[in-house]
Design an enzyme around this catalytic site. Structure first.
Site, mmCIF file in Angstrom:
data_model
loop_
_atom_site.group_PDB
_atom_site.id
_atom_site.type_symbol
_atom_site.label_atom_id
_atom_site.label_comp_id
_atom_site.label_asym_id
_atom_site.label_seq_id
_atom_site.Cartn_x
_atom_site.Cartn_y
_atom_site.Cartn_z
ATOM 1 N N ALA A 65 0.875 -1.168 0.000
ATOM 2 C CA ALA A 65 0.000 0.000 0.000
ATOM 3 C C ALA A 65 0.913 1.219 0.000
ATOM 4 C CB ALA A 65 -0.878 -0.036 1.238
ATOM 5 N N GLY A 108 0.584 -4.868 0.989
ATOM 6 C CA GLY A 108 -0.608 -4.897 0.135
ATOM 7 C C GLY A 108 -0.357 -5.597 -1.197
ATOM 8 N N GLU A 111 -0.742 -9.114 -0.524
ATOM 9 C CA GLU A 111 -2.153 -9.361 -0.210
ATOM 10 C C GLU A 111 -3.015 -9.392 -1.470
ATOM 11 O OE1 GLU A 111 -1.861 -6.161 2.792
ATOM 12 O OE2 GLU A 111 -2.852 -7.565 4.148
ATOM 13 N N GLU A 131 4.702 -5.015 7.237
ATOM 14 C CA GLU A 131 4.003 -3.914 7.908
ATOM 15 C C GLU A 131 4.515 -3.671 9.319
ATOM 16 O OE1 GLU A 131 2.544 -6.333 6.143
ATOM 17 O OE2 GLU A 131 0.913 -5.514 4.925
HETATM 18 C C1 HXC Z 1 5.107 4.350 -1.277
HETATM 19 C C2 HXC Z 1 7.017 3.371 -2.055
HETATM 20 C C3 HXC Z 1 6.640 2.131 -1.479
HETATM 21 C C4 HXC Z 1 5.403 2.075 -0.785
HETATM 22 C C5 HXC Z 1 8.544 1.883 -2.463
HETATM 23 N N1 HXC Z 1 8.192 3.170 -2.643
HETATM 24 N N2 HXC Z 1 7.605 1.238 -1.755
HETATM 25 N N3 HXC Z 1 6.234 4.458 -1.950
HETATM 26 N N4 HXC Z 1 4.659 3.207 -0.702
HETATM 27 N N5 HXC Z 1 4.933 0.943 -0.252
HETATM 28 C C6 HXC Z 1 8.935 4.211 -3.349
HETATM 29 C C7 HXC Z 1 10.150 4.668 -2.560
HETATM 30 O O1 HXC Z 1 9.777 5.612 -1.587
HETATM 31 C C8 HXC Z 1 11.008 5.273 -3.663
HETATM 32 O O2 HXC Z 1 10.495 6.553 -3.974
HETATM 33 C C9 HXC Z 1 10.720 4.354 -4.850
HETATM 34 O O3 HXC Z 1 9.481 3.696 -4.567
HETATM 35 C C10 HXC Z 1 11.795 3.288 -5.028
HETATM 36 O O4 HXC Z 1 11.941 2.598 -3.795
HETATM 37 P P1 HXC Z 1 13.367 2.360 -3.084
HETATM 38 O O5 HXC Z 1 13.092 2.112 -1.650
HETATM 39 O O6 HXC Z 1 14.312 3.450 -3.441
HETATM 40 O O7 HXC Z 1 13.842 1.012 -3.828
HETATM 41 P P2 HXC Z 1 14.807 -0.104 -3.251
HETATM 42 O O8 HXC Z 1 15.961 0.499 -2.521
HETATM 43 O O9 HXC Z 1 15.091 -1.000 -4.416
HETATM 44 O O10 HXC Z 1 13.948 -0.916 -2.165
HETATM 45 C C11 HXC Z 1 12.804 -1.667 -2.579
HETATM 46 C C12 HXC Z 1 11.915 -2.033 -1.343
HETATM 47 C C13 HXC Z 1 11.606 -0.749 -0.515
HETATM 48 C C14 HXC Z 1 12.686 -3.046 -0.461
HETATM 49 C C15 HXC Z 1 10.667 -2.715 -1.870
HETATM 50 O O11 HXC Z 1 11.093 0.219 -1.418
HETATM 51 C C16 HXC Z 1 10.593 -0.959 0.569
HETATM 52 O O12 HXC Z 1 10.913 -1.508 1.618
HETATM 53 N N6 HXC Z 1 9.361 -0.496 0.339
HETATM 54 C C17 HXC Z 1 8.313 -0.543 1.346
HETATM 55 C C18 HXC Z 1 7.769 -1.929 1.475
HETATM 56 C C19 HXC Z 1 6.664 -1.982 2.532
HETATM 57 O O13 HXC Z 1 6.885 -1.683 3.704
HETATM 58 N N7 HXC Z 1 5.455 -2.352 2.101
HETATM 59 C C20 HXC Z 1 4.330 -2.470 3.002
HETATM 60 C C21 HXC Z 1 3.586 -1.193 3.044
HETATM 61 S S1 HXC Z 1 2.185 -1.279 4.144
HETATM 62 P P3 HXC Z 1 11.456 7.844 -4.040
HETATM 63 O O14 HXC Z 1 10.483 8.961 -4.281
HETATM 64 O O15 HXC Z 1 12.198 7.894 -2.765
HETATM 65 O O16 HXC Z 1 12.343 7.540 -5.225
HETATM 66 C C22 HXC Z 1 1.070 -2.229 3.330
HETATM 67 C C23 HXC Z 1 -0.174 -2.734 3.982
HETATM 68 C C24 HXC Z 1 -0.794 -1.790 4.793
HETATM 69 O O17 HXC Z 1 1.203 -2.557 2.229
HETATM 70 C C25 HXC Z 1 -1.697 -2.401 5.744
HETATM 71 C C26 HXC Z 1 -2.011 -1.600 6.910
HETATM 72 C C27 HXC Z 1 -1.318 -0.285 7.044
#
Ligand code: HXC
Length: 257
Positions: A65, A108, A111, A131
């Protein structure tokens, strides 16, 4: 219909939907949700389409998400608007949807892949529910579907540590149906979807419905439900055609009736 965050393409009877927010690794924001729901409703309503494939990019199916969208929200916004409830509509599509996952399928993203009917994984796929690292929990069914797919031990470990599971481990654990080389993923998924789309449409819906019933019923209820649906298939023209075609050694010619 034109979309900004997804690409939709019809390949014969297969609808190929590609998540397309590369700058955010396909993070799922409200716009993606509304566009995806629109595309899935159109697919379900179009009699020329028999199966869909949902995919992302080589690097990311979807990295979760959209954290930037959720960051400023409070309990009243989340609970008041029942945030994420819209995704349930996705699971009500009656025709099958295959998730073709390459790269990250996190939070997400994992999911949504699990909301599809099955997951085909590239050898690069990485699944996770990270998360907890954001001090929250899965919110789109991850804890429930992952536990049903891979069992308590792996689901619990993944939710509590946020560790990612690679494609091979995911296949061993039963999360994905098959692992294919990344370069062949989309073509393989479309071919698999075309096979499904070539089957009698009512039989496709019935098979999907009864496998899904296994997750909502006791064994006895599920078996009874299966038997009744099986009986019902004998009221269809395609059942007569399918069995006649077998006996006459020719392909079936389906009417969807
Ligand atoms: C918004 C995101 C994002 C996300 C990545 N980006 N994931 N933006 N929401 N979930 C954006 C980054 O901010 C970055 O933007 C660009 O995408 C590239 O990501 P990087 O981190 O620079 O890439 P990398 O170093 O290759 O790392 C990849 C990754 C990392 C390991 C997947 O991006 C990451 O950990 N993302 C978050 C994963 C996560 O926590 N997902 C769960 C979310 S919560 P910029 O602008 O900086 O270039 C969820 C469920 C919610 O999904 C349920 C209840 C809350």
């Amino acid at each position: 219909m034109s979309y900004e965050t997804i690409l939709v393409e019809q390949r014969g009877a297969v609808t190929l939907v590609t998540l397309n927010r590369p700058q955010a690794l396909n993070a799922l924001n409200s716009q993606v949700l509304s566009e995806l729901l629109g595309a899935m409703r159109a697919f379900d309503a179009d009699p020329s389409q028999g199966c869909a494939v949902l995919t992302g990019s080589e690097k990311a199916f979807a990295a979760g998400a959209d954290i930037k969208e959720m960051q400023a929200q409070g309990f009243a916004d989340m609970y008041g608007h029942d945030f994420f409830a819209g995704w349930d509509v996705f699971t009500r599509t009656r025709k099958p949807i295959i998730a073709a996952v390459s790269g990250f399928a996190l939070g997400g993203g994992c999911e949504v892949a699990m909301m599809c009917d099955f997951i085909l994984a590239a050898d690069t796929a990485k699944f996770g529910q990270p998360e907890i690292k954001l001090a929250v929990t899965p919110g789109m069914g991850g804890s429930q579907r992952l536990a049903r797919a891979v069992g308590k031990a792996k689901a619990m470990e993944m939710c509590l540590t946020g560790r990612m599971m690679g494609a091979e481990e995911a296949e061993r654990a039963g999360l994905v149906s098959r692992v294919v080389p990344a370069a062949e993923l989309v073509e393989d998924a479309v071919k698999t979807a075309a096979t499904i789309a070539s089957m009698a449409p009512l039989a496709v819906k019935a098979n999907k419905e009864m496998v899904n019933a296994a997750f909502e019923t006791t064994l006895a209820q599920g078996v009874a439900f299966e038997r009744r649906l099986f009986h019902a298939m004998f009221g269809t023209a395609d059942q007569s055609e399918g069995m006649a075609a077998f006996v006459e050694k020719r392909p079936g010619n389906w009417t969807g009736k």
